[in-house]
Scaffold this active site. Structure first.
Site, PDB file in Angstrom:
ATOM      1  CE1 TYR B 436       0.738   0.083   4.421  1.00 24.31           C
ATOM      2  CE2 TYR B 436      -1.522  -0.556   4.797  1.00 24.31           C
ATOM      3  CZ  TYR B 436      -0.275  -0.275   5.276  1.00 24.31           C
ATOM      4  OH  TYR B 436      -0.055  -0.358   6.617  1.00 24.31           O
ATOM      5  CD  GLU B 437       0.170   6.126   1.439  1.00 26.72           C
ATOM      6  OE1 GLU B 437      -0.751   5.612   2.087  1.00 26.72           O
ATOM      7  OE2 GLU B 437       0.037   7.152   0.757  1.00 26.72           O
TER       8      GLU B 437
END
Lengths: 595, 595
Positions: B436-437
């Site tokens: 993620y990110e």
């Protein structure tokens, strides 16, 4: 979860073009014609893909449950899938005909194992443990024991388990405390608790035969006091296999694990009141030795299991990457398989899986030679190679399988973290393989501390000679010359590291310690070089096929796989030479402290 | 699960001895005295260890549930633990005083974040997302929006979320389809579905502010049509924060994930009937840009999160290894921490975690300089370093965190695979961080394809100069000379690889493609060299302390950690130079096919 399609083409490539069906020419394999082998692979692929694989995700979700009465339920469909396997005769394919099996070469049996584990590792563990029990009884059981127990085990009507670990006795089995009290009739009564017993209790088979390490009262401390016992779940009252009363062995609990949820991992209690009835197998006090004779093969199987899961992770990642539209390339929308960074991950997964498979099957072929070659010298030479290769196949394949499955999660992006996708299950399942059947650290010590030291590295040096020979052949092939350079450099690193480890091991003061510090880096280096060797051979075979006019894209892909394995993956392994040569000063002085 | 003891001594070492409290001298940090910083670290350690950490395992087991009405329950104790955090004022420690925070330096805030994530990553995600919302509003919100929403967000009474991903729009956000229809009163009505919304629905806060990427009707295709909107769960009817009606945003489902079970990952439906009321934040059509301004920091936080989990994995593995008796060494029974192969795993975990932490905090200190230095040239120079370091901190720390957590499982042997032990949870939790990110592949492209190309590698070359300077200092210290050689060799590899990547990137024909193929190997190499650099600095500082007479075993351990990082770990990273130089012929020609 993506359907599983057993990589039959890959198996055939390794068996036919890399191993040149070498095993089939051995005495005892007369019936194993190339046509039969092909048919076996095709049939196994159907069982794996159509029957076992569809239960992998549901088995993970459902898991196993233990009832109040100590009975254990496995996931829906597992019993039927196991029976389809047993009724298809698959349980005996690698077992000699003398014992009621089909007596097919180990290379073929290994390929079938990989398929089954790739399809459903949790279910595959059941027959894997049975195979260990068959080996133990075949090698060490009395004639009566063989007659009574082997037929049912080989046909798969009964299953087997290995009862080694106790809470205080894991990697160090000398600490086993389970007691075996001799009875007047020659049998024993066992008292104790065993943990981590794979498929220790279930209803998929009519009976379960537990092979148990235990100690007679008054037996010496340590390894020498340990004997091997057979403890059936149901007592066998007749040589035809008729079953009598339930024995005093019960499942006290099952574990809640990271993965392989469909495989019941049991704590077994032997003889809470009366003692579980058991029978000595083999010689008293030789229990550990008897176990170790079959451990080599079990370790090979665990390596193969890792490869099966890695293959499935590849298939799942490829399917997702070819389907998922995201981003653009060359001005138009594309699937993520078109992004080179994703391609790098996919090719890395594929190249490594191909390489691990080729090495594991090469090892299996050597096992066949070690058992079946006419000439004793040939058998011994093959066995020496097997001894060196097995810890590599077990540890390196399973370490890599975890990384490959983890890359598979990464290819899926956010979807990879969602359990429904199935990629995460493969990572969870794979994670046990570096641990059980001797941790990978134990494998490294077995290789660097034991196998290399006892023959002065001769068997490995022989393998390195073969690596160098492949490197020469690659160099002599213009379009593969760069691979030859890379492989030769890898062989040189392994030779240097071998000299280093042998020198350390011969130091009378701190040899064992020094070797222990270097063992894992050494095994990792060896795994990389040996895998790269196999991919070098694959590149040669595939290039020859292409030069002979084959337009099969399989061969082009294999050359790319080999290119990646040798030029992109091997360098990371070669770094372990520097790790070894830097010395382990930091390690020797390091005293771990709790924070 | 082993209790978590926040590594305050390690934080102090980095802040005081490696960074020499540099941030504290910056304008605006006048109140952040060394004593205050120390007190903050000690208090945060208590919150993390005593309040958050005990809920980590139970939160994982219990997970989150979604009720029929769309409400979401988080694990028992999480709401109280979150409130203890908010009431303690922790939510605002890194937020400027002008916005109601304490305005402490980012180095201090980062240390606190690491502790909280190490204690309980699933819970730590809640304030992490709020921090993103604070940043977005502080930078891009109107004065009225700031006045209305920021005070509650900063005190933690309300939490924030980031709504980017949709099923067809993951790494490629240009595909966002959520619609924002303008209303007469200047507000918008949003219609659409967002997935993977962390802490998207819960009852831990009085209100939730969703920051949502959406598209006005008629807005251009692609990035330029995307704007940023604020959609509160409860409408705010008054500038004092009084809450009115529930908005039309509902949690449609929560995900069943591999890890971070205590963090609800929601699918949010905006406006199934009437449209969710939202407000434009910042400029129309600049939504993606607005998101990206805060993404750098969010990425740093994810790196720090990985380090927190790695630290906890270390602590758990050390505690187990120091307790587990198995095998013998030097003739007597020993704990497994005495076996050199286990020690190798422990030191590898420890050295890597130390190195990652030092690099992440170095980056945080540069963030402080970039924001607070008086001189604009200093600010720009620091920002240029930050731009290069952030993708490394995010991707390298999280890749390594997964490996460290996996090694932690391995140290536990069979126990590591049993969920009750807690080691497996750390692996499961850590596995999301590389995804993620911005996936780690995206980070690598950001580094090699964007950051390096746009300044011709100048900022990284500046960092490499500093690495070389550290290498020289090591060489000049007799007992650390070997570390200096290793580090210098690493710097040379990175310099060569940088030249290679810049050359590839400047190829007008296939630049972008070529860079994409090399991006991940390059980032891995950079991560290794920069981490080794920090450990070189740690070795110098620790050696200086010892030479000044300190007998604190902390310093001896730090030198061992540095020795391992540079001589045993760096070589593996250095291999990536060979990977890059070998070229990616195999990749370019590789056409992934489904099996």
């Amino acid at each position: 979860m993506t359907p599983y399609a057993a990589p039959v083409r890959d198996f055939r490539f390794v068996l036919e073009e890399l191993l040149e069906h070498g095993s089939l020419a051995l005495p005892g394999f007369e019936e194993a014609s190339p046509e039969l082998v092909e048919a076996v692979l095709e049939e196994a692929a159907k069982l794996a893909g159509d029957v076992w694989a569809p239960l992998n995700a549901s088995g993970d979700r459902q898991g196993c449950t233990r009832g109040q009465d100590g009975s254990v339920s496995v996931p829906d469909g597992f019993i039927e899938a196991y029976r389809a396997y047993a009724e298809g005769g698959w349980n005996g394919i690698g077992v000699s005909e003398a014992l009621g099996g089909q007596g097919l070469p180990e290379v073929v049996a290994s390929a079938v194992q990989e398929m089954l584990h790739g399809a459903n590792m949790a279910l595959g563990l059941c027959p894997m443990l049975t195979a260990g029990a068959i080996e133990a009884l075949a090698h060490h059981g009395s004639d009566e024991q063989k007659a009574t127990y082997l037929p049912k085990l080989v046909e798969g009507t009964w299953t087997g388990t290995m009862n080694l670990t106790e809470p205080q006795a894991g990697s160090d089995l000398s600490k086993v405390r389970t007691r075996a009290v001799p009875q007047e009739d020659g049998s024993y009564r066992l008292f104790g608790q065993k943990i981590y017993i794979t498929w220790g209790e279930h209803e998929a088979a009519e009976n379960i035969l537990h092979l148990v390490l235990a100690r007679k009262p008054g037996a010496p401390e340590g390894n020498k006091g340990i004997s091997l016992f057979l403890v059936p779940k149901y007592l066998v009252i007749d040589a035809d296999g008729s079953l009598g009363e339930r024995n005093y062995v019960t499942c006290a609990s099952i574990e809640h694990k990271l993965g392989i949820h469909g495989s019941p991992t049991c704590t077994l209690s032997f003889g809470e009141n009366e003692g579980a009835i058991g029978y000595l197998v083999g010689e008293e006090g030789r229990g550990l030795n008897h176990m170790f004779t079959m451990m080599n093969e079990a370790r090979h199987k665990v390596g193969v299991q890792g490869i099966g899961v890695a293959e499935r992770a590849c298939q799942q990642a490829f399917a997702y990457a070819l389907d998922r539209v995201q981003g653009r390339r060359g001005g138009s929308e594309c699937t993520i398989s078109d992004h080179l960074d994703v391609r790098r991950m996919l090719l890395s997964m594929r190249a490594r899986t191909d390489a691990l498979r080729a090495l594991a099957l090469y090892c299996a072929a050597q096992l066949d030679v070690a058992r079946h070659a006419e000439d004793e010298g040939d058998r011994r030479a093959a066995q020496a190679k097997v001894d060196v290769l097995i810890p590599v196949v077990k540890a390196f394949s399973t370490d890599q399988a975890v990384e490959i499955a983890s890359l598979g999660v990464q290819v899926h992006g956010g979807m990879g973290f969602i359990e429904e996708t199935g990629a995460a299950q493969l990572l969870r399942d794979a994670r046990i393989a570096p641990i059980y059947e001797g941790t990978n650290g134990i494998q490294a010590l077995d290789l660097a501390g034991r196998k290399l030291q006892r023959d002065g590295g001769a068997a490995l040096a022989g393998l390195i000679d073969e690596v160098e020979s492949t490197a020469r052949a690659l160099r002599a092939t213009p379009e593969l010359a760069a691979l030859g350079e890379g492989l030769a450099a890898g062989a040189a690193d392994l030779t240097a590291a071998l000299a280093s480890v042998l020198e350390q091991g011969s130091d009378p003061e701190r040899g064992a310690d020094a070797v222990q510090a270097y063992a894992t880096p050494f095994l990792t280096l060896a795994g990389h070089v040996l895998c790269a060797w196999q991919m070098g051979r694959a590149a040669l075979a595939a290039t020859a096929a292409r030069q002979a006019g084959s337009g099969d894209p399989f061969y082009a892909a294999k050359v790319q796989s080999a290119d990646f394995a040798i030029r992109q993956w091997l360098p990371v392994g070669r770094a372990q030479r520097a790790v070894i040569e830097a010395g382990m000063a930091s390690l020797a002085g390091f005293e771990p402290r709790s924070s």
